[in-house]
Enzyme design. Structure first.
Site, mmCIF file in Angstrom:
data_model
loop_
_atom_site.group_PDB
_atom_site.id
_atom_site.type_symbol
_atom_site.label_atom_id
_atom_site.label_comp_id
_atom_site.label_asym_id
_atom_site.label_seq_id
_atom_site.Cartn_x
_atom_site.Cartn_y
_atom_site.Cartn_z
ATOM 1 C CG HIS A 85 -7.974 -3.876 55.456
ATOM 2 N ND1 HIS A 85 -8.725 -3.855 54.623
ATOM 3 C CD2 HIS A 85 -7.975 -4.279 56.542
ATOM 4 C CE1 HIS A 85 -9.203 -4.949 55.071
ATOM 5 N NE2 HIS A 85 -9.132 -4.789 56.215
ATOM 6 C CD GLU A 174 -15.751 -2.247 49.953
ATOM 7 O OE1 GLU A 174 -14.725 -1.867 50.023
ATOM 8 O OE2 GLU A 174 -16.504 -2.284 48.534
#
Ligand code: SF4
Length: 390
Positions: A85, A174
């Site tokens: 990210h 995730e």
């Protein structure tokens, strides 16, 4: 034909090392580290956290992506989405011709055996892996070992008949991948984000309740077919690796106590398991920023990292509890000594603030960055601060 999967890189580490250094390293950051993590220029003092920036999992994932490009110069190379990210790193990869399956017009069903797909550090869902496998693509798996550790625990819970309660963000890749592991191994899962959601679960454990209302609340966060009456009787706790450690511990303790209240201390012991699955890199960065705030007289904190980076947001939360804190996505957010673009702690949107830097007198700035932020961005931020304070 099933996919060929590379899990340990492509033996080109040395070939890409120079490129990685050029793109992400920072001489000024190296110097500051060598000088006890402190930097002085005129009225400015910067205190760097002793652990910050790229973690081992991100380091490896970015390294493998560069190796992939080097190894397959003539083949189409894709990422399932952001590799990590951080917008700067993702843009660099785009610039190398790596395509993103999340972009408009791209789709997994159009892939074929000649295509190469990089799986990100936070892993992919079982369904996506199966889809890619059916297409016969070459896969470069960069899933971090710490994420694999969470999956191992969740699988064990599933096989033992425990519902996995995952402290995490249901919208985060995730956590979605982790949840899919529970289902793959015949188990159930429920994702809780914060204390408020934990309280709803604890209330149901203690006293039961309105099943439909419960499921409505967790509609995106519960495995298909989850029945809170039946599936909250045996619970295994796991965390998204990048959550705030203190909060994850509290979530675990609240659920454990609810199980004790419902089943008694003796019976509940076999009904509740917990494994701390916060990764050590996240923990180290959180500990380092706590130490910095405790030991250094900083006037304000700057936290650098993508706004969708979970671990960066949690570093900002820690800082925001005791200091004016500016979570910035990149150094360009430092517009001038009078203006800064940042995302306030707890907010979902970026805003522009004025008067953020005292116009005169000594100023002490604390600085840290998330696990997906390269050092060159930290170095560039320090250069801008220097300019503003000169
Ligand atoms: S933050 Fe932790 S789990 Fe995520 S990639 Fe880094 S080391 Fe791995």
């Amino acid at each position: 034909m099933p996919s060929l999967i590379f899990r340990k890189g492509l033996d080109l580490k040395h070939a890409v090392a120079g490129m990685l250094a050029d793109n992400y390293h920072s001489a000024i950051v190296e110097r500051i580290k060598a000088e006890d993590f402190r930097y002085r220029a005129g009225r400015l003092t910067v205190h760097l956290a002793r652990e910050f920036g790229f973690c081992y999992g991100v380091d490896r994932a970015v390294d493998y992506a560069y190796q992939t490009r080097e190894r397959f110069p003539d083949r189409s190379v894709f990422l399932t989405g952001e590799i990590i990210h951080n917008p700067h790193v993702n843009e660099k990869l785009r610039g190398m011709g790596i395509r993103f399956l999340t972009d408009a017009g791209e789709q997994i069903d159009a892939l074929g055996a000649s295509d190469v797909v990089i799986l990100p550090a936070f892993g992919v869902t079982v369904a996506m892996l199966e889809q890619l496998d059916r297409r016969g693509c070459t896969l470069i798996d960069t899933t971090c070992g710490s994420v694999l550790n969470v999956w191992k625990n969740v699988r064990r819970y599933a096989e033992g008949g425990y519902t996995s309660i995952i402290h995490g963000k249901v919208w985060h890749e995730e956590t979605q991948a982790t949840a899919s592991q529970a289902v793959q191994y015949g188990g159930k899962y429920l994702v809780v984000f914060d204390h408020a959601e934990t309280a709803i679960v604890c209330e149901y454990i203690r006293h039961g309740g309105d099943r439909d209302r419960f499921l409505e609340h967790f509609v995106r966060a519960a495995s298909p077919g989850l029945d809170p009456e039946r599936d909250l009787q045996r619970i295994g706790l796991a965390n998204q690796t990048t959550m705030l450690m203190t909060e994850s511990l509290e979530v675990g303790e609240l659920i454990r106590q609810a199980m004790v209240d419902r089943y008694g201390a003796e019976d509940s012991a076999g009904r509740y398991q917990a494994f701390d699955t916060i990764c050590s890199a996240t923990q180290d960065r959180q500990d380092a920023v706590v130490a910095l705030l405790r030991e250094q007289p900083v006037d304000l904190m700057i936290v650098i990292g993508g706004y969708n980076s979970s671990n960066t947001a949690n570093l900002a939360r820690i800082c925001g509890a005791s200091r004016p804190t500016f979570h910035i996505a990149d150094p360009e957010c430092l517009i001038s000594a009078g203006e800064i673009r940042h995302r306030p702690v707890g907010s979902k949107t970026e805003t522009t603030a004025t008067g953020w830097l005292p116009p005169a007198g000594p100023i002490s700035v604390g600085l840290t960055s998330g696990a997906s932020t390269p050092d060159n961005l930290v170095g560039a931020a320090i250069a801008r601060l220097t300019e503003f304070c000169s």
